[in-house]
Each structure stands twice: as C-alpha cells, then as structure tokens.
Design a protein around this motif. Structure first.
Motif, mmCIF file in Angstrom:
data_model
loop_
_atom_site.group_PDB
_atom_site.id
_atom_site.type_symbol
_atom_site.label_atom_id
_atom_site.label_comp_id
_atom_site.label_asym_id
_atom_site.label_seq_id
_atom_site.Cartn_x
_atom_site.Cartn_y
_atom_site.Cartn_z
ATOM 1 N N THR A 131 -58.901 -100.369 -68.505
ATOM 2 C CA THR A 131 -59.299 -100.448 -67.101
ATOM 3 C C THR A 131 -60.517 -101.355 -66.959
ATOM 4 O OG1 THR A 131 -60.019 -99.126 -65.184
ATOM 5 C CG2 THR A 131 -60.711 -98.368 -67.351
ATOM 6 N N ASP A 132 -60.737 -101.840 -65.750
ATOM 7 C CA ASP A 132 -61.882 -102.729 -65.494
ATOM 8 C C ASP A 132 -63.195 -101.964 -65.361
ATOM 9 O OD1 ASP A 132 -60.211 -104.922 -65.520
ATOM 10 O OD2 ASP A 132 -59.843 -104.853 -63.364
ATOM 11 N N ASN A 133 -63.095 -100.677 -64.975
ATOM 12 C CA ASN A 133 -64.303 -99.887 -64.774
ATOM 13 C C ASN A 133 -63.944 -98.413 -64.821
ATOM 14 O OD1 ASN A 133 -66.958 -99.231 -64.282
ATOM 15 N ND2 ASN A 133 -67.162 -100.537 -62.466
ATOM 16 N N LEU A 134 -64.943 -97.573 -64.904
ATOM 17 C CA LEU A 134 -64.751 -96.120 -64.889
ATOM 18 C C LEU A 134 -65.250 -95.558 -63.569
ATOM 19 C CD1 LEU A 134 -65.974 -95.269 -68.515
ATOM 20 C CD2 LEU A 134 -63.614 -95.411 -67.713
ATOM 21 N N PRO A 135 -64.679 -94.455 -63.102
ATOM 22 C CA PRO A 135 -65.152 -93.869 -61.837
ATOM 23 C C PRO A 135 -66.539 -93.253 -62.008
ATOM 24 C CG PRO A 135 -63.520 -92.432 -62.858
ATOM 25 C CD PRO A 135 -63.574 -93.675 -63.695
ATOM 26 N N LYS A 136 -67.490 -93.811 -61.299
ATOM 27 C CA LYS A 136 -68.878 -93.361 -61.436
ATOM 28 C C LYS A 136 -69.474 -93.031 -60.070
ATOM 29 C CE LYS A 136 -69.785 -96.143 -65.573
ATOM 30 N NZ LYS A 136 -70.635 -97.196 -66.180
ATOM 31 N N THR A 137 -70.464 -92.165 -60.103
ATOM 32 C CA THR A 137 -71.236 -91.889 -58.899
ATOM 33 C C THR A 137 -72.229 -93.016 -58.687
ATOM 34 O OG1 THR A 137 -72.884 -90.638 -60.145
ATOM 35 C CG2 THR A 137 -71.000 -89.404 -59.293
ATOM 36 N N ARG A 138 -72.913 -92.974 -57.563
ATOM 37 C CA ARG A 138 -73.888 -94.029 -57.257
ATOM 38 C C ARG A 138 -75.076 -94.004 -58.223
ATOM 39 N NH1 ARG A 138 -71.718 -92.199 -52.626
ATOM 40 N NH2 ARG A 138 -70.750 -93.769 -51.267
ATOM 41 N N SER A 139 -75.279 -92.869 -58.892
ATOM 42 C CA SER A 139 -76.353 -92.778 -59.880
ATOM 43 C C SER A 139 -75.899 -93.192 -61.275
ATOM 44 C CB SER A 139 -76.891 -91.345 -59.929
ATOM 45 O OG SER A 139 -75.847 -90.441 -60.291
ATOM 46 N N GLY A 140 -74.593 -93.550 -61.430
ATOM 47 C CA GLY A 140 -74.094 -94.040 -62.703
ATOM 48 C C GLY A 140 -73.438 -93.001 -63.580
ATOM 49 N N LYS A 141 -73.224 -91.787 -63.095
ATOM 50 C CA LYS A 141 -72.600 -90.734 -63.901
ATOM 51 C C LYS A 141 -71.081 -90.827 -63.800
ATOM 52 C CE LYS A 141 -72.512 -85.728 -64.556
ATOM 53 N NZ LYS A 141 -72.978 -84.425 -64.049
ATOM 54 N N ILE A 142 -70.400 -90.722 -64.941
ATOM 55 C CA ILE A 142 -68.930 -90.780 -64.965
ATOM 56 C C ILE A 142 -68.360 -89.476 -64.417
ATOM 57 C CG2 ILE A 142 -66.901 -91.003 -66.436
ATOM 58 C CD1 ILE A 142 -68.627 -92.595 -68.395
ATOM 59 N N MET A 143 -67.435 -89.593 -63.477
ATOM 60 C CA MET A 143 -66.801 -88.407 -62.881
ATOM 61 C C MET A 143 -65.590 -88.022 -63.743
ATOM 62 S SD MET A 143 -67.099 -89.409 -58.833
ATOM 63 C CE MET A 143 -66.768 -87.739 -58.258
ATOM 64 N N ARG A 144 -65.845 -87.194 -64.742
ATOM 65 C CA ARG A 144 -64.818 -86.829 -65.711
ATOM 66 C C ARG A 144 -63.721 -85.954 -65.106
ATOM 67 N NH1 ARG A 144 -66.031 -88.030 -70.974
ATOM 68 N NH2 ARG A 144 -68.105 -88.907 -71.287
ATOM 69 N N ARG A 145 -64.031 -85.211 -64.077
ATOM 70 C CA ARG A 145 -62.998 -84.378 -63.457
ATOM 71 C C ARG A 145 -61.890 -85.233 -62.844
ATOM 72 N NH1 ARG A 145 -64.492 -84.062 -57.930
ATOM 73 N NH2 ARG A 145 -66.612 -84.786 -57.534
ATOM 74 N N LEU A 146 -62.262 -86.406 -62.348
ATOM 75 C CA LEU A 146 -61.249 -87.322 -61.825
ATOM 76 C C LEU A 146 -60.396 -87.888 -62.958
ATOM 77 C CD1 LEU A 146 -63.199 -89.346 -59.103
ATOM 78 C CD2 LEU A 146 -61.754 -87.353 -58.812
ATOM 79 N N LEU A 147 -61.050 -88.192 -64.089
ATOM 80 C CA LEU A 147 -60.309 -88.709 -65.234
ATOM 81 C C LEU A 147 -59.336 -87.670 -65.770
ATOM 82 C CD1 LEU A 147 -63.172 -90.573 -67.175
ATOM 83 C CD2 LEU A 147 -61.420 -91.558 -65.680
ATOM 84 N N ARG A 148 -59.743 -86.398 -65.775
ATOM 85 C CA ARG A 148 -58.848 -85.333 -66.245
ATOM 86 C C ARG A 148 -57.648 -85.196 -65.310
ATOM 87 N NH1 ARG A 148 -63.739 -82.440 -66.674
ATOM 88 N NH2 ARG A 148 -64.584 -82.450 -68.781
ATOM 89 N N ALA A 149 -57.914 -85.235 -64.000
ATOM 90 C CA ALA A 149 -56.821 -85.090 -63.029
ATOM 91 C C ALA A 149 -55.822 -86.237 -63.148
ATOM 92 C CB ALA A 149 -57.391 -85.023 -61.611
ATOM 93 N N VAL A 150 -56.316 -87.451 -63.334
ATOM 94 C CA VAL A 150 -55.424 -88.610 -63.468
ATOM 95 C C VAL A 150 -54.623 -88.521 -64.765
ATOM 96 C CG1 VAL A 150 -55.359 -91.112 -63.749
ATOM 97 C CG2 VAL A 150 -56.854 -90.106 -62.037
ATOM 98 N N ALA A 151 -55.274 -88.138 -65.857
ATOM 99 C CA ALA A 151 -54.588 -88.042 -67.146
ATOM 100 C C ALA A 151 -53.493 -86.982 -67.126
ATOM 101 C CB ALA A 151 -55.598 -87.729 -68.246
ATOM 102 N N ARG A 152 -53.707 -85.897 -66.409
ATOM 103 C CA ARG A 152 -52.724 -84.809 -66.353
ATOM 104 C C ARG A 152 -51.696 -84.989 -65.238
ATOM 105 N NH1 ARG A 152 -57.109 -79.846 -67.185
ATOM 106 N NH2 ARG A 152 -57.840 -80.544 -69.266
ATOM 107 N N GLY A 153 -51.836 -86.053 -64.464
ATOM 108 C CA GLY A 153 -50.895 -86.306 -63.380
ATOM 109 C C GLY A 153 -51.058 -85.372 -62.211
ATOM 110 N N GLU A 154 -52.233 -84.812 -62.037
ATOM 111 C CA GLU A 154 -52.496 -83.874 -60.954
ATOM 112 C C GLU A 154 -52.975 -84.608 -59.708
ATOM 113 O OE1 GLU A 154 -54.049 -80.309 -63.985
ATOM 114 O OE2 GLU A 154 -55.447 -81.326 -62.613
ATOM 115 N N GLU A 155 -52.789 -83.955 -58.582
ATOM 116 C CA GLU A 155 -53.276 -84.518 -57.323
ATOM 117 C C GLU A 155 -54.782 -84.292 -57.217
ATOM 118 O OE1 GLU A 155 -52.393 -84.193 -52.506
ATOM 119 O OE2 GLU A 155 -51.314 -82.940 -53.938
#
Length: 276
Positions: A131-155
């Motif tokens: 990927t070109d980038n990771l989902p981050k907050t404005r403070s630069g923290k990676i939103m891992r819950r979004l990565l888990r949801a995408v990896a598991r195919g969840e909404e």
C-alpha cells in the motif's frame, strides 16, 4: 493518572504494579535503548499472535519487515485461520515505486522469505498487501482496528472522524486505483457514443441480411410480372383523365377556328350587317 479499575482493584494492582515490585507502572509499551543512549519505542507488549501454538508479537514481525531495504513502514494484524487458529496479515509501505502484477508477487514472496530468515518460518505472514500509506490519525498513530477489520473482511463500523487519509481504505481492501477493472469502468461518457454507433451498424447489417434473404425467397420472374402489372394499372388510371383533357383541348380549338372564319366571311360595317 490511573488510580484504579472500577469494581476490581485487585486486577489493577496485578496488571499494572506487581510485575516490577510495585515500583514502576506497566504502560504496556515495549522499548529498547541502543548503544548511543537513545530509546526506541517498539510497540505494544500485549499485541501477541497465537500462530499454531506459538506466541509471536506483531512488533517482532514488523521489525523484521522494516529491516528489508525496500520497506519503509509495516503493520501486522491477526486474521482468523481454520488450521493455525490465527495468521499474520501484513500491510507494507515501500520506499521504492510500488510494483504491479507479477513483479508485486515476486516482491511479496521475497518479503515472506525475509521474515522467515530473520525470525522463523512460523512467523511468515500468510498475506502481505502493498500500500502507499497506512491509516493514521492526525497525530500519526496507526489505526490498527481498521487494519484488523479490513484483513478479516468485516464492515467498518468504528468512528473514522480522526482518520487523516480516508481514501487509503480502498487501497487497503485491495481495490487499486490503477487496476484495469476500475480504469475500464471510469470513462462512462466516452463509451456511450461508441456503443450507439456500433448498435446502429449492427442494425443496418441485420436489415441488409434480412432484405437479401427475402429477395432470395421471391423469384426474379415474379418480381418483374408484379412490376408490369403495377405499370399497367397506373396507365389505366391515367387514361380517363387524359381523354377528358384532350376532348377539352379539341373543343376549344374548334371554337377558335369557327370564330375566326365567321369574322373573316362576315360584313365589316354595322349597316352591312343589318342589311344582311
């Protein structure tokens, strides 16, 4: 800042204080100090994957991936597995142009082998998504819950108001903006006129074929006879009108000729006419 856990103070003491003899508070983050005296924040110590009975930290797998010369950043999350219980799903950001197609598969296999050499074959991620980038907050923290949801195919139902780059979610799901499927769907307005022209051409060809088939079925002699009959009917319809016009013309001519003769033979003066 943290005084206790509501309704369970014993859990508060065991979880956060007993590990270091009630002298240090356990924050849950792992760090190391290098030979120059700098501290490196490594990740969460409680973020552990249970892969085929082996407890592996996502931090170790991410560190192994980032050690590759072509990797700039990596994030590893867990994904359910039917046999192993859990599997590692890695998102990788490269420091080189992202390859496509067969080149991307070659690089992914190389990264999986790299992790196996650095840690263990058990730690190889089952799937790696570039990927070109990771989902981050404005403070630069990676939103891992979004990565888990995408990896598991969840909404994704969580709040994404703090997400800095919402457009990256489509790429994390594997829908690349440069993919041929999306490029083919995008220019709808340009496709419509071409489709109309092709439809007209097809209709014309079909009409010509139908006309040829119909001409083959009807014999040429029958067509000629029908044409002759139609011409005869047209002549018959015109004959009465032609006769009337001809009779009128002859009558007018006769009248003109008679008047001329009468004038020529008759007297020229009034008194001669009276006498006559």
């Amino acid at each position: 800042m943290l005084r206790t856990i509501w309704g369970d103070n014993d859990r508060y003491i065991k979880t956060y204080w007993e590990k270091f003899r009630n002298r240090y508070y356990v924050a849950g983050d792992s760090a190391r100090r290098d030979k120059d005296g700098y501290y490196w924040i490594m990740g969460r110590i409680d973020d552990v994957l249970n892969i085929a009975g082996h407890r592996l930290g996502t931090m170790e797998i991410e560190s192994a991936l980032v050690a590759h010369p072509k990797v700039a950043e990596a994030a590893v999350v867990s994904k359910p597995h039917d046999i192993k219980g859990e599997s590692a799903f890695a998102y990788v950001v490269l420091n080189v142009p992202k390859p496509q197609g067969a080149a991307a598969k070659v690089l992914i296999d190389e990264l999986r082998g790299w992790v196996g050499d650095q840690l263990s074959p058990i730690a190889k991620p089952d799937e790696i998504r570039l990927t070109d980038n990771l989902p981050k907050t404005r403070s630069g923290k990676i939103m891992r819950r979004l990565l888990r949801a995408v990896a598991r195919g969840e909404e994704i139902t969580q709040d994404m108001s703090t997400l800095e780059n919402p457009a990256i979610l489509d790429q994390l799901r594997g829908v690349d903006s440069d993919s041929p499927a999306k490029a083919a769907v995008a220019p709808k307005k340009a496709v419509k006129p071409a489709a109309k022209k092709s439809a007209k051409k097809v209709a014309k060809k079909a009409a010509k074929k139908a006309a040829k088939k119909a001409a083959k079925k009807i014999p040429a002699k029958a067509v000629k006879k029908a044409a002759k009959r139609a011409a005869k009917k047209a002549k018959r319809a015109l004959k009465p009108a032609a006769r009337k016009t001809a009779a009128r013309k002859t009558a007018v001519r006769k009248a003109k000729v008679a008047s001329k003769r009468a004038k020529a033979s008759g007297p020229k003066t009034r008194s001669a006419r009276r006498k006559k």
